[in-house]
Design an enzyme around this catalytic site. Structure first.
Site, PDB file in Angstrom:
ATOM      1  N   ASN A   9       0.871  -1.164   0.000  1.00 45.23           N
ATOM      2  CA  ASN A   9       0.000   0.000   0.000  1.00 45.23           C
ATOM      3  C   ASN A   9       0.916   1.224   0.000  1.00 45.23           C
ATOM      4  OD1 ASN A   9      -1.785   2.064   0.443  1.00 45.23           O
ATOM      5  ND2 ASN A   9      -2.408   1.420   2.495  1.00 45.23           N
ATOM      6  N   TRP A  10       1.043   1.810  -1.168  1.00 39.26           N
ATOM      7  CA  TRP A  10       1.975   2.945  -1.294  1.00 39.26           C
ATOM      8  C   TRP A  10       1.431   4.208  -0.621  1.00 39.26           C
ATOM      9  CZ3 TRP A  10       4.294   3.127  -6.963  1.00 39.26           C
ATOM     10  CH2 TRP A  10       4.988   1.932  -7.212  1.00 39.26           C
ATOM     11  N   GLU A  98      -6.799   4.764   7.746  1.00 41.68           N
ATOM     12  CA  GLU A  98      -6.540   6.182   7.475  1.00 41.68           C
ATOM     13  C   GLU A  98      -7.756   6.833   6.814  1.00 41.68           C
ATOM     14  OE1 GLU A  98      -2.867   5.501   5.427  1.00 41.68           O
ATOM     15  OE2 GLU A  98      -1.959   4.905   7.318  1.00 41.68           O
ATOM     16  N   GLY A 235       2.899  -1.131   4.253  1.00 40.70           N
ATOM     17  CA  GLY A 235       2.981   0.301   3.978  1.00 40.70           C
ATOM     18  C   GLY A 235       4.422   0.706   3.700  1.00 40.70           C
TER      19      GLY A 235
HETATM   20  P1  13P Z   1       3.021   0.320   7.685  1.00 41.86           P
HETATM   21  O1  13P Z   1       3.521  -0.962   7.082  1.00 41.86           O
HETATM   22  O2  13P Z   1       3.778   1.528   7.228  1.00 41.86           O
HETATM   23  O3  13P Z   1       2.874   0.225   9.167  1.00 41.86           O
HETATM   24  O4  13P Z   1       1.546   0.540   7.114  1.00 41.86           O
HETATM   25  C1  13P Z   1       0.657  -0.515   7.187  1.00 41.86           C
HETATM   26  C2  13P Z   1      -0.536  -0.166   6.410  1.00 41.86           C
HETATM   27  O5  13P Z   1      -1.277   0.720   6.762  1.00 41.86           O
HETATM   28  C3  13P Z   1      -0.789  -0.892   5.170  1.00 41.86           C
HETATM   29  O6  13P Z   1      -2.032  -0.610   4.672  1.00 41.86           O
END
Ligand code: 13P
Length: 250
Positions: A9-10, A98, A235
């Site tokens: 997920n960019w 988010e 992420g």
């Molecule tokens: P991180 O891997 O940066 O914690 O983000 C996870 C995420 O929200 C993937 O959708």
């Protein structure tokens, strides 16, 4: 057996030019991947990325980060499922925390988006997860079960089987904190139980459920060794080709 699925997920990162650079670097590194590999890129990058991954034998699939429920109309800033399909998108993230936190996404709209995605032939990756306070108060199981069943409302068993769920504890996203292997496995087990309660054990056994939240090369092995965990939604570590490939090739 469920085929593992690792999706990047960019989020709001990378211009089309930067996307081309990252995908070109990534391609040879994941050429022998044993799992499904998806990159969920910003919509402005679809046209640049799609031709790079369209060749037969390329393991990388294109994903989006959101989809609207209407076919078309006066919804400024939104994209329909047909638009995503036409751009070559196969997967779409829905209900990321988010979006729930900053953009008013609710269980109801997550459900509407999920139904629209499936009707258009897209594969939804539906995100669920508790925040820190909810975990501390002991509500994790209730929250993730409720969010999951609400998202799947109105789907047939077959459609549920084609949906990917991403369990992302909000407190582990972008924080460097990860759920322990056991915590992630246990909560994903709870999600599967909730699905089984409504759609039956056979269907629940077919649904792929990912873990997301600071998944990276150093912790992927332990997480993926857990029986309930069928992949990851990545992420930060998806923005570097080497890191993402190491997660893919865990
Ligand atoms: P991180 O891997 O940066 O914690 O983000 C996870 C995420 O929200 C993937 O959708």
């Amino acid at each position: 057996m469920r085929k593992p699925i690792i999706a990047g997920n960019w989020k709001m990162n990378k211009t089309p030019e930067e996307a081309v650079e990252l995908v070109n670097e990534l391609k040879p590194l994941v050429a022998d991947a044993a799992c499904d590999v998806v990159v969920c890129v910003p919509a402005v990058c679809f046209a640049a990325v799609k031709p790079l991954i369209s060749k037969r034998g390329c393991k990388i699939k294109l994903g989006a980060q959101n989809v609207h429920w209407a076919d078309k109309g006066a919804y400024t800033g939104e994209l329909s499922a047909d638009m995503l399909k036409a751009a070559g998108v196969e997967y779409v993230i829905i209900g990321h925390s988010e979006r729930r936190q900053y953009f008013g996404e609710t269980d109801k709209t997550v459900n509407k988006r999920t139904v629209a995605a499936i009707n258009a032939g897209l594969k939804p990756i539906v995100c669920v997860g508790e925040n820190k306070e909810e975990r501390e108060q002991g509500y994790t199981d209730t929250i993730v079960s409720y969010q999951t069943l609400m998202a799947l409302t109105g789907l047939t068993n077959e459609q549920v089987e084609g949906t990917v769920i991403a369990y992302e504890p909000v407190w582990a996203i972008g924080t460097g904190l990860t759920a322990t292997d056991e915590q992630a496995n246990e909560t994903i087990g709870v999600i599967r139980q909730a699905i089984a309660g409504k759609y039956g054990k056979r269907t629940a056994a077919k649904v792929r459920i990912q873990y997301g939240g600071s998944m990276k090369p150093s912790n992927v092995k332990g997480l993926m060794a857990q029986p309930e965990i069928d992949g990851g939604l990545i992420g930060g570590a998806s923005l570097k080709a080497v890191d993402f490939s190491q997660v893919v090739n865990y």
